[in-house]
Design a protein around this motif. Structure first.
Motif, PDB file in Angstrom:
ATOM      1  N   GLN A 111       0.830  -1.209   0.000  1.00 22.09           N
ATOM      2  CA  GLN A 111       0.000   0.000   0.000  1.00 22.09           C
ATOM      3  C   GLN A 111       0.866   1.261   0.000  1.00 22.09           C
ATOM      4  N   ILE A 112       0.300   2.317  -0.587  1.00 22.67           N
ATOM      5  CA  ILE A 112       1.055   3.572  -0.696  1.00 22.67           C
ATOM      6  C   ILE A 112       0.369   4.692   0.088  1.00 22.67           C
ATOM      7  N   SER A 113       1.182   5.515   0.745  1.00 21.49           N
ATOM      8  CA  SER A 113       0.718   6.799   1.305  1.00 21.49           C
ATOM      9  C   SER A 113       1.140   7.876   0.309  1.00 21.49           C
ATOM     10  N   ILE A 114       0.167   8.622  -0.210  1.00 19.23           N
ATOM     11  CA  ILE A 114       0.477   9.697  -1.170  1.00 19.23           C
ATOM     12  C   ILE A 114       0.579  11.010  -0.395  1.00 19.23           C
ATOM     13  N   ILE A 115       1.721  11.683  -0.530  1.00 18.81           N
ATOM     14  CA  ILE A 115       2.009  12.894   0.248  1.00 18.81           C
ATOM     15  C   ILE A 115       2.082  14.092  -0.693  1.00 18.81           C
ATOM     16  N   PHE A 116       1.218  15.065  -0.454  1.00 17.87           N
ATOM     17  CA  PHE A 116       1.237  16.316  -1.225  1.00 17.87           C
ATOM     18  C   PHE A 116       1.716  17.448  -0.324  1.00 17.87           C
ATOM     19  N   ILE A 160      -3.959   9.594   2.052  1.00 19.32           N
ATOM     20  CA  ILE A 160      -3.410  10.779   1.391  1.00 19.32           C
ATOM     21  C   ILE A 160      -3.067  11.770   2.500  1.00 19.32           C
ATOM     22  N   ILE A 161      -1.842  12.286   2.463  1.00 17.01           N
ATOM     23  CA  ILE A 161      -1.398  13.247   3.492  1.00 17.01           C
ATOM     24  C   ILE A 161      -1.156  14.587   2.820  1.00 17.01           C
ATOM     25  N   LEU A 162      -1.851  15.605   3.308  1.00 14.29           N
ATOM     26  CA  LEU A 162      -1.661  16.967   2.786  1.00 14.29           C
ATOM     27  C   LEU A 162      -0.822  17.735   3.794  1.00 14.29           C
ATOM     28  N   VAL A 163       0.361  18.158   3.389  1.00 11.36           N
ATOM     29  CA  VAL A 163       1.212  18.935   4.294  1.00 11.36           C
ATOM     30  C   VAL A 163       1.116  20.406   3.898  1.00 11.36           C
ATOM     31  N   ASP A 164       0.573  21.203   4.808  1.00  9.39           N
ATOM     32  CA  ASP A 164       0.441  22.645   4.579  1.00  9.39           C
ATOM     33  C   ASP A 164       1.680  23.327   5.152  1.00  9.39           C
ATOM     34  N   ASP A 165       2.513  23.862   4.264  1.00  3.48           N
ATOM     35  CA  ASP A 165       3.745  24.501   4.733  1.00  3.48           C
ATOM     36  C   ASP A 165       3.461  25.954   5.125  1.00  3.48           C
ATOM     37  N   ASN A 166       2.548  26.089   6.102  1.00  2.00           N
ATOM     38  CA  ASN A 166       2.244  27.390   6.684  1.00  2.00           C
ATOM     39  C   ASN A 166       1.684  28.386   5.657  1.00  2.00           C
ATOM     40  N   SER A 167       0.587  27.976   5.004  1.00  2.00           N
ATOM     41  CA  SER A 167      -0.075  28.870   4.036  1.00  2.00           C
ATOM     42  C   SER A 167      -0.773  30.017   4.752  1.00  2.00           C
ATOM     43  N   ASP A 168      -0.999  31.120   4.017  1.00  2.00           N
ATOM     44  CA  ASP A 168      -1.703  32.278   4.571  1.00  2.00           C
ATOM     45  C   ASP A 168      -3.173  32.283   4.158  1.00  2.00           C
ATOM     46  N   GLU A 169      -3.479  31.625   3.020  1.00  7.28           N
ATOM     47  CA  GLU A 169      -4.832  31.712   2.454  1.00  7.28           C
ATOM     48  C   GLU A 169      -5.869  31.064   3.377  1.00  7.28           C
TER      49      GLU A 169
END
Length: 458
Positions: A13-18, A47-56
């Motif tokens: 199995q795969i973990s997809i990282i965005f 699915i892992i969404l990594v938010d690199d400190n967005s302002d929006e």
């Protein structure tokens, strides 16, 4: 061919990282939908969404509400408390992953049906393979997909990545579905066994933002017992964005990161990176941080040397071990201008206000050749041209060194703060001041003018 290939039922199995920072919400969701729709459900761990400190604002509550409602339990959101840059953000994504395999993607991609099985199958056969799906292009203006040719991923000595031709043995096999051995990766997508990625030290957390980590991973994987390949049967399309969120001076970060790679992995070839960026070998004026942990990692993994990598993995990379001096060349009679390659099509060197970038990178070799221009990359692309006195013109020619028949006409005597004298004609490279008409670079009988080059290798 790709449609005929069959894969086992028990693939990992795969973990997809965005990773995203201030990306349009619609584009992130498009990437998530595409991943879910085109990855077989039994193979998609999460699915892992990594938010690199967005302002929006739309990337905060609205994003979480949408994915939790649409894909309950499948999508995790990881938030960085400060902006870490792509490299460290990917490491955070890896820490959160639980799949046997981790896939790292930019958050502006589209997966093609059947992309996952060939990748997971290759990793199942050998956990030390890093797999790169083939990249196609999505045009930003109309989202039309443009298919790219099959290629490997290489790089220049500044460690800028680029597409290169697949190796000869791939062409010889005559089967376009076969994996393509690649020295490094472009960086927008790669898939790797989660534990193996940890064993080889992930990406270098001491690097900033991005640029160079994709080359480091390629070199490290090959030197430390693994391999890297592009899979033509797995295709992921990527939007080439015009505006990039990290783009405040990516050249600075790539330069700093490239020096870390050079110091840890490149042994005696590290000088090539300094030469390519036109930096002095001693005190380059850039704080690259502490690399002792990375050096210790290399030692503990008992990795091969960089010479082996150049010989076996990237043999088409040009080598410049014969360099004895490099950098801007200045004449004592004209301090503010430097030797410059001028417009390519004119085939003559000129004088131009000094800026120290590629066109003014002069390189003097043991053989007495004087090259001018950015370092070459692979042997399939043109090399830096060299200065020639053909004995007829009063202007120096800039030509492909290998094609110049007369050996002496391309050889020069030069010592720091001395004349530049052609061995074939006895003429000197000098400057002629024509007042309001400017300064010319000419060849003539020596009058005692002196030249200095920025960096001499002791």
């Amino acid at each position: 061919r790709c449609k005929e290939l069959k894969y086992g039922k028990d693939l990992p199995q795969i973990s997809i990282i965005f990773i995203f920072v201030n990306e349009a919400l619609s584009v992130i969701l498009r990437s998530v939908h595409s991943a879910v729709n085109h990855t077989p459900a039994p193979l998609l761990k999460e699915i892992i969404l990594v938010d690199d400190n967005s302002d929006e604002e739309e990337l905060k509550a609205p994003l979480e509400e949408y994915v939790n409602k649409r894909y309950p339990g499948l999508v995790k959101v990881v938030r960085n408390q400060k902006r870490e840059g792509l490299i460290r953000a990917r490491i955070e994504g890896w820490k959160a992953a639980t799949g046997q395999v981790t896939g790292f993607f930019d958050a502006h991609v589209e997966f093609t049906a059947g992309w996952a099985e060939p990748v997971l199958s290759r990793i199942q056969e050998n956990r030390k393979r890093v797999i790169l799906p083939s990249i196609d292009n999505i045009k930003q203006d109309n989202f039309e997909v443009q298919r790219y040719e099959n290629s490997a991923h290489g790089y220049s000595w500044e460690l800028w990545c680029m597409y290169i031709s697949p190796p000869k043995d791939w062409w010889d096999a005559g089967d376009p579905s076969l994996p393509i051995r690649t020295p490094a990766m472009i960086g927008c997508s790669f898939v790797v066994n989660r534990k193996f990625f940890g064993e080889i030290g992930l990406l270098d957390p001491g690097m900033d933002v991005y640029g160079g980590e994709n080359i480091e991973l390629g070199i490290k994987v090959w030197l430390c017992g693994g391999s890297m390949e592009v899979l033509p049967c797995s295709r992921v399309a990527h939007i080439e964005r015009k505006k990039k969120p990290y783009n405040n001076n990516i050249g600075f970060y790539t330069k700093r990161n490239a020096l870390r790679v050079a110091e840890v992995w490149m042994d005696d070839y590290k000088w090539h990176v300094y030469i390519a960026w036109n930096l002095p070998l001693e005190n380059p004026g850039i704080d690259i941080g502490d690399v002792s942990e990375r050096k210790a990692l290399r030692k503990s993994l008992k990795c091969k040397n960089f010479q082996w990598y150049l010989d076996h993995v990237y043999p088409e990379m040009r080598r410049y071990n014969n360099t004895i001096a490099y950098g801007e060349l200045r004449n004592n009679k004209a301090k503010d201008v430097c030797l410059d390659q001028g417009p390519q099509e004119n085939h003559t060197a000129i004088l131009y206000p000094c800026h120290g970038w590629g066109p003014q990178l002069a390189r003097y070799t043991r053989e007495g050749f004087l090259h001018l221009g950015a370092l070459g990359t692979t042997t399939l692309l043109p090399d830096t041209r060299c200065l020639v006195d053909n004995g007829k013109s009063r202007f120096p020619q800039l030509l492909d060194c290998d094609k110049v028949k007369s050996s002496l006409h391309k050889r020069w005597n030069f010592i720091q703060n001395g004349a530049i004298l052609n061995k074939g004609t006895g003429r000197c490279l000098e400057v002629e001041n024509r007042g309001m008409a400017g300064i010319d670079l000419i060849l003539r009988s020596c009058t005692g003018q002196r030249w200095t080059i920025k960096n001499f290798i002791k």
